[in-house]
Design a protein around this motif. Sequence first.
Motif, PDB file in Angstrom:
ATOM      1  N   LYS A   1       0.813  -1.205  -0.025  1.00  0.00           N
ATOM      2  CA  LYS A   1       0.034   0.014   0.334  1.00  0.00           C
ATOM      3  C   LYS A   1       0.859   1.152  -0.003  1.00  0.00           C
TER       4      LYS A   1
ATOM      5  N   ASN B   1      -4.892   7.161   3.087  1.00  0.00           N
ATOM      6  CA  ASN B   1      -5.689   7.324   4.360  1.00  0.00           C
ATOM      7  C   ASN B   1      -6.552   5.481   4.212  1.00  0.00           C
ATOM      8  N   TYR B   2      -7.120   4.230   4.638  1.00  0.00           N
ATOM      9  CA  TYR B   2      -7.446   3.834   4.060  1.00  0.00           C
ATOM     10  C   TYR B   2      -8.729   2.904   4.900  1.00  0.00           C
TER      11      TYR B   2
END
Length: 75
Positions: free
Chosen positions: A36, A40-41
């Motif tokens: 990643k 932000n996820y």
Amino acid sequence: GNHVFFINSLNFLSFVSLSIFDLNGRLIDTLIESNKGVGNYSVVWAPSAVVSSGNYLIRLEIGEETFTQQITFLK
């Protein structure tokens, strides 16, 4: 119901793994297992019908760091 997990402020490209385990250490589900980038996820866990109500452990690995938290799932 669904549970939503947030990974806030990932500041560098890294391999990220987010997994759910029962309290005996058996893997229940893997939600993320990939590289990643910065950002932000959010991840939604929609447990299958065979997952019972109870306490579970969520394990987040970012690079070489590991974070574990207990959660409660209610049907």
